[in-house]
Design an enzyme around this catalytic site. Sequence first.
Site, PDB file in Angstrom:
ATOM      1  N   LYS A  20      63.516  28.841  29.471  1.00  0.00           N
ATOM      2  CA  LYS A  20      64.442  27.809  29.949  1.00  0.00           C
ATOM      3  C   LYS A  20      63.722  26.688  30.710  1.00  0.00           C
ATOM      4  CE  LYS A  20      68.304  31.055  29.951  1.00  0.00           C
ATOM      5  NZ  LYS A  20      69.542  31.518  30.619  1.00  0.00           N
ATOM      6  N   TYR A  73      75.841  27.542  23.494  1.00  0.00           N
ATOM      7  CA  TYR A  73      76.531  28.381  24.486  1.00  0.00           C
ATOM      8  C   TYR A  73      78.055  28.329  24.344  1.00  0.00           C
ATOM      9  CZ  TYR A  73      72.217  29.429  27.035  1.00  0.00           C
ATOM     10  OH  TYR A  73      70.980  29.901  27.399  1.00  0.00           O
ATOM     11  N   ASN A 112      67.313  31.547  35.077  1.00  0.00           N
ATOM     12  CA  ASN A 112      66.784  32.911  35.046  1.00  0.00           C
ATOM     13  C   ASN A 112      65.652  33.072  34.025  1.00  0.00           C
ATOM     14  OD1 ASN A 112      68.396  32.681  32.821  1.00  0.00           O
ATOM     15  ND2 ASN A 112      69.724  34.413  33.277  1.00  0.00           N
ATOM     16  N   HIS A 152      66.234  33.264  27.875  1.00  0.00           N
ATOM     17  CA  HIS A 152      67.402  33.749  27.141  1.00  0.00           C
ATOM     18  C   HIS A 152      66.968  34.939  26.292  1.00  0.00           C
ATOM     19  CE1 HIS A 152      70.963  33.707  24.529  1.00  0.00           C
ATOM     20  NE2 HIS A 152      70.129  33.861  23.526  1.00  0.00           N
ATOM     21  N   GLU A 187      71.261  32.658  16.258  1.00  0.00           N
ATOM     22  CA  GLU A 187      70.491  31.843  17.201  1.00  0.00           C
ATOM     23  C   GLU A 187      69.135  31.441  16.624  1.00  0.00           C
ATOM     24  OE1 GLU A 187      72.650  33.883  21.094  1.00  0.00           O
ATOM     25  OE2 GLU A 187      70.535  34.298  20.718  1.00  0.00           O
TER      26      GLU A 187
HETATM   27  P1  IDP Z   1      72.552  36.719  29.583  1.00  0.00           P
HETATM   28  O1  IDP Z   1      71.670  35.493  29.451  1.00  0.00           O
HETATM   29  O2  IDP Z   1      71.929  37.762  30.476  1.00  0.00           O
HETATM   30  O3  IDP Z   1      72.995  37.269  28.258  1.00  0.00           O
HETATM   31  P2  IDP Z   1      75.219  35.598  29.849  1.00  0.00           P
HETATM   32  O4  IDP Z   1      76.339  36.246  30.587  1.00  0.00           O
HETATM   33  O5  IDP Z   1      75.247  35.571  28.358  1.00  0.00           O
HETATM   34  O6  IDP Z   1      73.860  36.255  30.390  1.00  0.00           O
HETATM   35  O7  IDP Z   1      75.131  34.108  30.402  1.00  0.00           O
HETATM   36  C1  IDP Z   1      74.382  33.115  29.701  1.00  0.00           C
HETATM   37  C2  IDP Z   1      73.587  32.316  30.717  1.00  0.00           C
HETATM   38  O8  IDP Z   1      74.498  31.610  31.567  1.00  0.00           O
HETATM   39  C3  IDP Z   1      72.748  33.130  31.697  1.00  0.00           C
HETATM   40  O9  IDP Z   1      71.494  33.505  31.164  1.00  0.00           O
HETATM   41  C4  IDP Z   1      72.604  32.176  32.855  1.00  0.00           C
HETATM   42  O10 IDP Z   1      71.620  31.165  32.595  1.00  0.00           O
HETATM   43  C5  IDP Z   1      73.975  31.519  32.888  1.00  0.00           C
HETATM   44  N1  IDP Z   1      74.894  32.192  33.789  1.00  0.00           N
HETATM   45  C6  IDP Z   1      75.496  33.394  33.634  1.00  0.00           C
HETATM   46  N2  IDP Z   1      76.293  33.702  34.673  1.00  0.00           N
HETATM   47  C7  IDP Z   1      76.196  32.645  35.533  1.00  0.00           C
HETATM   48  C8  IDP Z   1      76.791  32.352  36.799  1.00  0.00           C
HETATM   49  O11 IDP Z   1      77.574  33.115  37.362  1.00  0.00           O
HETATM   50  N3  IDP Z   1      76.434  31.151  37.356  1.00  0.00           N
HETATM   51  C9  IDP Z   1      75.578  30.267  36.780  1.00  0.00           C
HETATM   52  N4  IDP Z   1      75.020  30.500  35.584  1.00  0.00           N
HETATM   53  C10 IDP Z   1      75.294  31.677  34.965  1.00  0.00           C
HETATM   54 MG    MG Z   2      74.137  36.326  26.808  1.00  0.00          MG
END
Ligand code: IDP
Ligand code: MG
Length: 139
Positions: free
Chosen positions: A11, A51, A114, A117, A128
């Site tokens: 990211k 997304y 984080n 992805h 994807e």
């Molecule tokens: P994942 O990446 O672990 O699969 P997902 O729930 O699919 O998590 O969420 C996609 C992305 O959205 C996350 O990797 C993160 O960058 C962002 N995200 C998820 N939850 C939050 C939140 O509560 N606040 C801000 N960004 C979030």
């Molecule tokens: Mg996800």
Amino acid sequence: MSGNITFTMIKPKAVADGNMGNIIAKITEGGFNIKAMKFTRLTKEQAEKFYAVHSARPFFNGLVTFMSSGPIVAAILEKEEAVQSYRNYIGATNPADAAAGSIRALYGTSIEANAVHGSDSDENAIIEGAFFFSEFERF
Ligand code: IDP
Ligand code: MG
């Protein structure tokens, strides 16, 4: 039976922080074989499409802005049970909850930024991967 392909992105914040090389090294150390890779940038529209499943979530607009804010690395990875293996390897969505030594624990700076992805199913890994790569860009 589980598939052997997953899709990842490094990211924008992790790239901006200079951690692209470290993360690619970690990925290969984890036994993931790189089948395709590119350094690129998402437009806002592309990030919205990627997304789309999260479009109703409160964090959607912020996520789209963030993911289109700078260059990323997109890659298709191969390993046995790739989707689950890679999700274990990168750690929990929130770096604060991610296991010590995982990519998100090492390089993530917030739940949004984080570091990487990882696909959540074999089906999404295919979708994807196809979002970024043609069949001629896979090795
Ligand atoms: P994942 O990446 O672990 O699969 P997902 O729930 O699919 O998590 O969420 C996609 C992305 O959205 C996350 O990797 C993160 O960058 C962002 N995200 C998820 N939850 C939050 C939140 O509560 N606040 C801000 N960004 C979030
Ligand atoms: Mg996800």
